[in-house]
Scaffold this active site. Structure first.
Site, short mmCIF file in Angstrom:
data_model
loop_
_atom_site.label_atom_id
_atom_site.label_comp_id
_atom_site.label_asym_id
_atom_site.label_seq_id
_atom_site.Cartn_x
_atom_site.Cartn_y
_atom_site.Cartn_z
N LYS A 1 3.15 6.71 4.54
CA LYS A 1 2.41 5.46 4.46
C LYS A 1 1.97 4.96 5.83
O LYS A 1 1.58 3.81 5.98
CB LYS A 1 3.26 4.39 3.77
CG LYS A 1 3.70 4.75 2.36
CD LYS A 1 4.58 3.66 1.77
CE LYS A 1 5.13 4.06 0.41
NZ LYS A 1 6.01 3.02 -0.17
N ARG B 1 13.99 -3.08 -7.60
CA ARG B 1 12.55 -3.00 -7.86
C ARG B 1 12.30 -2.98 -9.36
O ARG B 1 13.11 -2.46 -10.15
CB ARG B 1 11.95 -1.71 -7.27
CG ARG B 1 12.21 -1.50 -5.80
CD ARG B 1 11.53 -2.53 -4.93
NE ARG B 1 10.09 -2.52 -5.08
CZ ARG B 1 9.27 -1.67 -4.44
NH1 ARG B 1 9.76 -0.75 -3.62
NH2 ARG B 1 7.97 -1.73 -4.62
N PRO C 1 0.82 -1.21 0.00
CA PRO C 1 0.00 0.00 0.00
C PRO C 1 0.85 1.26 0.00
O PRO C 1 1.83 1.36 0.75
CB PRO C 1 -0.81 -0.13 1.29
CG PRO C 1 -0.91 -1.60 1.52
CD PRO C 1 0.43 -2.14 1.07
N GLU C 2 0.48 2.18 -0.86
CA GLU C 2 1.19 3.45 -0.97
C GLU C 2 0.28 4.56 -0.47
O GLU C 2 -0.79 4.29 0.09
CB GLU C 2 1.64 3.67 -2.42
CG GLU C 2 2.51 2.52 -2.94
CD GLU C 2 2.93 2.70 -4.39
OE1 GLU C 2 2.96 3.84 -4.88
OE2 GLU C 2 3.24 1.68 -5.06
#
Length: 268
Positions: A58, A258, A2-3
């Site tokens: 976050k 990433r 979740p961002e």
């Protein structure tokens, strides 16, 4: 993971659902998500009223009438759901004065919950950069930061000491809509490109918040429902698919461990 848009959606759902309710009972099913002694956690929460629900980056911050805060970092698979059905991944249950329940679910148990008297005691809050929507995150700030670094712009957007809350999905989308290659070095970003990146950051995040985030895997809002922004994604996780602008194939590279997705033709 979740961002910012996902965590902001959870915050709004909780603010609409449980604000001003009192925590009557805490059931700890799996204490691995706690970052303090379980007895201390329960003592500082039981009987306390939730007077404000905020977000920083976050992280969620539930302010209590004791002047302490319950800080929740949902990390990769954490969920905060009001009046949901407990399942095999439910780690904590809060019974509230309104008759509602608040569940903390976490499949991979990477989340972190703790009660603190001062959020500055947590390193994350001491080093985090400005919020993307704040005036502090302006073109002058960005220019001053970028001219001093040789890192790729994608890595910079992911750095929470530069700007709070942006993760992999939205960094890819922001750069695609800005027409900027994720491989461009910070000090090579032109002055006239900086306001474009800033505006696209604001626009992409606002759109994602309006659509209640992206449910690529486990994420659900505080109401237990999935977000819809993943239906609007233009490059992230679209390797080999045609670019929505030029039809060239979207490519995938690895940056700082990433996956990065971008269009080699549209992004320079």
């Amino acid at each position: 993971m979740p961002e910012l848009p996902e965590v902001e959606t959870i915050r709004r759902d909780l603010a609409n659902g449980i604000l001003n309710s009192t925590i009557k009972k805490i059931t700890i099913i799996d204490g691995r998500v706690l970052r303090q002694d379980a007895a201390d956690f329960m003592r500082r929460l039981k009987g306390r009223t939730i007077v404000a629900i905020k977000r920083r980056g976050k992280a969620l911050i539930l302010e209590l009438d004791s002047n302490e805060c319950l800080v929740v970092a949902v990390m990769m698979t954490g969920q905060l759901v009001v009046d949901g059905q407990a399942n095999a991944h439910t780690r904590l249950k809060f019974d509230l004065s309104t008759g509602q329940t608040l569940l903390y679910n976490d499949q991979r148990v990477f989340g972190q919950l703790r009660v603190v008297s001062d959020i500055q005691a947590i390193k994350y809050f001491r080093i985090i950069g400005p919020e993307p929507f704040d005036h502090a995150f302006d073109a002058a700030y960005m220019a001053g930061y970028l001219k001093k670094t040789k890192r790729p712009i994608k890595n910079i957007l992911l750095d929470h000491t530069f700007v709070a809350g942006i993760g992999n999905i939205y960094a890819c989308e922001i750069l695609f809509r800005s027409g900027i290659s994720p491989k461009r070095i910070g000090d090579k970003i032109k002055r006239n490109e900086i306001p474009i990146i800033r505006q696209q950051t604001i626009d992409v995040l606002n759109e994602a918040i309006r659509l209640r985030g992206s449910s690529m895997r486990n994420y659900v809002g505080g109401d237990g429902k999935k977000g819809q922004f993943n239906k609007r994604i233009e490059v992230y996780a679209r390797e080999g698919n045609a670019c929505v602008v030029c039809t060239a194939p979207v490519v995938r590279i690895i940056q700082a461990g990433r996956s990065t997705f971008y269009c080699m033709k549209c992004q320079h």
